[in-house]
Design a protein around this motif. Structure first.
Motif, PDB file in Angstrom:
ATOM      1  N   GLU A   1       0.869  -1.272  -0.070  1.00  0.00           N
ATOM      2  CA  GLU A   1      -0.190  -0.045  -0.038  1.00  0.00           C
ATOM      3  C   GLU A   1       0.851   1.360   0.103  1.00  0.00           C
ATOM      4  N   ALA A   2       2.046   1.343   0.798  1.00  0.00           N
ATOM      5  CA  ALA A   2       2.810   2.475   0.923  1.00  0.00           C
ATOM      6  C   ALA A   2       3.564   2.623  -0.561  1.00  0.00           C
ATOM      7  N   LEU A   3       3.807   1.466  -1.167  1.00  0.00           N
ATOM      8  CA  LEU A   3       4.417   1.598  -2.445  1.00  0.00           C
ATOM      9  C   LEU A   3       3.520   1.975  -3.633  1.00  0.00           C
ATOM     10  N   GLU A   4       2.334   1.800  -3.358  1.00  0.00           N
ATOM     11  CA  GLU A   4       1.294   2.079  -4.239  1.00  0.00           C
ATOM     12  C   GLU A   4       0.889   3.711  -4.341  1.00  0.00           C
ATOM     13  N   ASN A   5       0.903   3.957  -3.013  1.00  0.00           N
ATOM     14  CA  ASN A   5       0.974   5.267  -2.701  1.00  0.00           C
ATOM     15  C   ASN A   5       1.811   6.186  -3.314  1.00  0.00           C
ATOM     16  N   ALA A   6       3.197   5.699  -2.945  1.00  0.00           N
ATOM     17  CA  ALA A   6       4.251   6.410  -3.651  1.00  0.00           C
ATOM     18  C   ALA A   6       4.220   6.575  -5.038  1.00  0.00           C
ATOM     19  N   ASN A   7       3.927   5.269  -5.912  1.00  0.00           N
ATOM     20  CA  ASN A   7       3.964   5.463  -7.098  1.00  0.00           C
ATOM     21  C   ASN A   7       2.825   6.261  -7.755  1.00  0.00           C
ATOM     22  N   THR A   8       1.528   6.475  -6.881  1.00  0.00           N
ATOM     23  CA  THR A   8       0.549   7.419  -7.366  1.00  0.00           C
ATOM     24  C   THR A   8       0.916   8.735  -7.287  1.00  0.00           C
ATOM     25  N   ASN A   9       1.685   9.101  -6.057  1.00  0.00           N
ATOM     26  CA  ASN A   9       2.066  10.375  -5.803  1.00  0.00           C
ATOM     27  C   ASN A   9       3.134  10.815  -6.845  1.00  0.00           C
ATOM     28  N   THR A  10       4.092   9.848  -7.421  1.00  0.00           N
ATOM     29  CA  THR A  10       4.880   9.949  -8.250  1.00  0.00           C
ATOM     30  C   THR A  10       4.212  10.276  -9.845  1.00  0.00           C
ATOM     31  N   GLU A  11       3.359   9.465 -10.023  1.00  0.00           N
ATOM     32  CA  GLU A  11       2.577   9.744 -11.204  1.00  0.00           C
ATOM     33  C   GLU A  11       1.746  11.144 -11.136  1.00  0.00           C
ATOM     34  N   VAL A  12       1.201  11.695 -10.155  1.00  0.00           N
ATOM     35  CA  VAL A  12       0.557  12.646  -9.954  1.00  0.00           C
ATOM     36  C   VAL A  12       1.402  13.886 -10.208  1.00  0.00           C
ATOM     37  N   LEU A  13       2.592  13.868  -9.701  1.00  0.00           N
ATOM     38  CA  LEU A  13       3.749  14.884  -9.639  1.00  0.00           C
ATOM     39  C   LEU A  13       4.315  15.165 -10.973  1.00  0.00           C
ATOM     40  N   LYS A  14       4.129  13.944 -11.838  1.00  0.00           N
ATOM     41  CA  LYS A  14       4.698  13.946 -13.116  1.00  0.00           C
ATOM     42  C   LYS A  14       3.774  14.553 -13.860  1.00  0.00           C
ATOM     43  N   THR A  15       2.558  14.353 -13.763  1.00  0.00           N
ATOM     44  CA  THR A  15       1.316  14.857 -14.498  1.00  0.00           C
ATOM     45  C   THR A  15       1.344  16.388 -14.249  1.00  0.00           C
ATOM     46  N   MET A  16       1.708  16.874 -12.886  1.00  0.00           N
ATOM     47  CA  MET A  16       1.589  18.433 -12.510  1.00  0.00           C
ATOM     48  C   MET A  16       2.814  19.001 -13.148  1.00  0.00           C
ATOM     49  N   GLY A  17       3.950  18.358 -13.201  1.00  0.00           N
ATOM     50  CA  GLY A  17       4.912  18.907 -13.735  1.00  0.00           C
ATOM     51  C   GLY A  17       4.902  19.011 -15.354  1.00  0.00           C
ATOM     52  N   PHE A  18       4.381  17.920 -15.955  1.00  0.00           N
ATOM     53  CA  PHE A  18       3.846  18.057 -17.395  1.00  0.00           C
ATOM     54  C   PHE A  18       2.980  19.351 -17.667  1.00  0.00           C
ATOM     55  N   ALA A  19       2.171  19.662 -16.726  1.00  0.00           N
ATOM     56  CA  ALA A  19       1.060  20.599 -17.080  1.00  0.00           C
ATOM     57  C   ALA A  19       1.678  21.952 -16.834  1.00  0.00           C
ATOM     58  N   ALA A  20       2.681  21.995 -15.893  1.00  0.00           N
ATOM     59  CA  ALA A  20       3.285  23.146 -15.607  1.00  0.00           C
ATOM     60  C   ALA A  20       4.196  23.676 -16.816  1.00  0.00           C
ATOM     61  N   LYS A  21       4.710  22.848 -17.359  1.00  0.00           N
ATOM     62  CA  LYS A  21       5.441  22.951 -18.414  1.00  0.00           C
ATOM     63  C   LYS A  21       4.513  23.583 -19.697  1.00  0.00           C
ATOM     64  N   ALA A  22       3.633  22.880 -19.947  1.00  0.00           N
ATOM     65  CA  ALA A  22       2.539  23.385 -20.929  1.00  0.00           C
ATOM     66  C   ALA A  22       2.052  24.814 -20.545  1.00  0.00           C
ATOM     67  N   ILE A  23       1.894  25.024 -19.369  1.00  0.00           N
ATOM     68  CA  ILE A  23       1.189  26.234 -19.068  1.00  0.00           C
ATOM     69  C   ILE A  23       2.428  27.257 -19.358  1.00  0.00           C
ATOM     70  N   LYS A  24       3.629  27.213 -18.838  1.00  0.00           N
ATOM     71  CA  LYS A  24       4.900  27.953 -19.072  1.00  0.00           C
ATOM     72  C   LYS A  24       4.953  28.168 -20.696  1.00  0.00           C
ATOM     73  N   GLY A  25       4.773  26.959 -21.398  1.00  0.00           N
ATOM     74  CA  GLY A  25       5.133  27.212 -22.717  1.00  0.00           C
ATOM     75  C   GLY A  25       3.992  28.195 -23.441  1.00  0.00           C
ATOM     76  N   VAL A  26       2.855  27.984 -23.047  1.00  0.00           N
ATOM     77  CA  VAL A  26       1.702  28.990 -23.473  1.00  0.00           C
ATOM     78  C   VAL A  26       1.855  30.265 -23.256  1.00  0.00           C
ATOM     79  N   HIS A  27       2.368  30.505 -21.803  1.00  0.00           N
ATOM     80  CA  HIS A  27       2.592  31.837 -21.549  1.00  0.00           C
ATOM     81  C   HIS A  27       3.945  32.451 -22.214  1.00  0.00           C
ATOM     82  N   GLN A  28       4.767  31.598 -22.524  1.00  0.00           N
ATOM     83  CA  GLN A  28       5.964  32.412 -23.446  1.00  0.00           C
ATOM     84  C   GLN A  28       5.494  33.128 -24.494  1.00  0.00           C
ATOM     85  N   ASN A  29       4.429  32.578 -25.283  1.00  0.00           N
ATOM     86  CA  ASN A  29       4.031  32.981 -26.302  1.00  0.00           C
ATOM     87  C   ASN A  29       3.276  34.329 -26.141  1.00  0.00           C
ATOM     88  N   MET A  30       2.912  34.584 -24.872  1.00  0.00           N
ATOM     89  CA  MET A  30       2.055  35.991 -24.531  1.00  0.00           C
ATOM     90  C   MET A  30       2.959  37.120 -24.093  1.00  0.00           C
TER      91      MET A  30
END
Length: 223
Positions: free
Chosen positions: A97-126
């Motif tokens: 359960e601890a490993l599954e939670n850690a894996n879930t948190n890792t995937e969430v952080l990856k997704t958030m980082g991916f979204a942050a990069k996308a937002i940054k890329g959009v704002h760079q063109n503004m």
């Protein structure tokens, strides 16, 4: 160095690097689940063995005391193994359960980082200056549109002063009030036809004298 030595050296170095890297979270979770399944099956096996030993002890009873005691001893060993497996399963479940939670948190952080990069890329063109200029243009166009609407909705024809119209209305109301007051103070008109006159006192006295004379004549005739 021979090719064989190089091959073994390469495989050895790759295995060392793989060992240092360690298994992935998905691999570790898969292994833990397999272990849980194996221990669960072992639990079921031990529970059946315990039931069998209890049945054996009951069957022998006092007839074969030694066999009955041996069955109970085996039952105790199986129960100890079952208790150990229960503890091991609890530990493995907690780890999984601890490993599954850690894996879930890792995937969430990856997704958030991916979204942050996308937002940054959009704002760079503004460009903030261009955005401010665009908002000013939008505001000006809205004001122009409002002025056009006001001009279109303005009535055609002559325009009258509202204060003058109110003053005229007040004068009309005052005249109507005065006319009502005059009508209330006016007396009713005298009838044009003459009322019947009351008989005069003189005529009444004359009639009375005539009646008295008639009564006297009637009295003399009767005597």
């Amino acid at each position: 160095m021979s090719k064989v030595s190089k091959m073994f050296k390469g495989s050895s170095s790759s295995s060392k690097s793989k060992h240092r890297a360690g298994p992935s979270a998905q691999e570790a979770i898969h292994k833990l689940r397999e272990t849980e399944e194996m221990l669960t099956k072992k639990q079921e096996y031990l529970e059946k063995k315990i039931e069998q030993e209890i049945a054996t002890a009951k069957r022998h009873g006092t007839k074969n005391k030694r066999a009955a005691l041996q069955a109970l001893k085996r039952k105790k060993r199986f129960e100890q193994q079952l208790t150990q497996i229960d503890g091991t399963l609890s530990t493995i479940e907690f780890q999984r359960e601890a490993l599954e939670n850690a894996n879930t948190n890792t995937e969430v952080l990856k997704t958030m980082g991916f979204a942050a990069k996308a937002i940054k890329g959009v704002h760079q063109n503004m460009d903030l200056d261009k955005i401010d200029s665009l908002m000013q243009d939008i505001t000006e166009q809205q004001e122009v549109a409002q002025e056009i609407c006001d001009a279109i909705s303005r009535p055609f024809g002559e325009e009258f002063d509202e204060d003058e119209l109110l003053a005229e209305l007040e004068e009309l109301q005052q005249e109507e009030l005065e006319e009502s007051m005059r009508n209330m103070g006016r007396l009713p008109s005298v009838p044009s036809t003459a009322l019947p006159s009351r008989p005069s006192q003189r005529a009444h006295s004359k009639k009375r004298v005539e009646d008295d004379a008639d009564m006297e004549r009637l009295a003399s005739w009767a005597s």
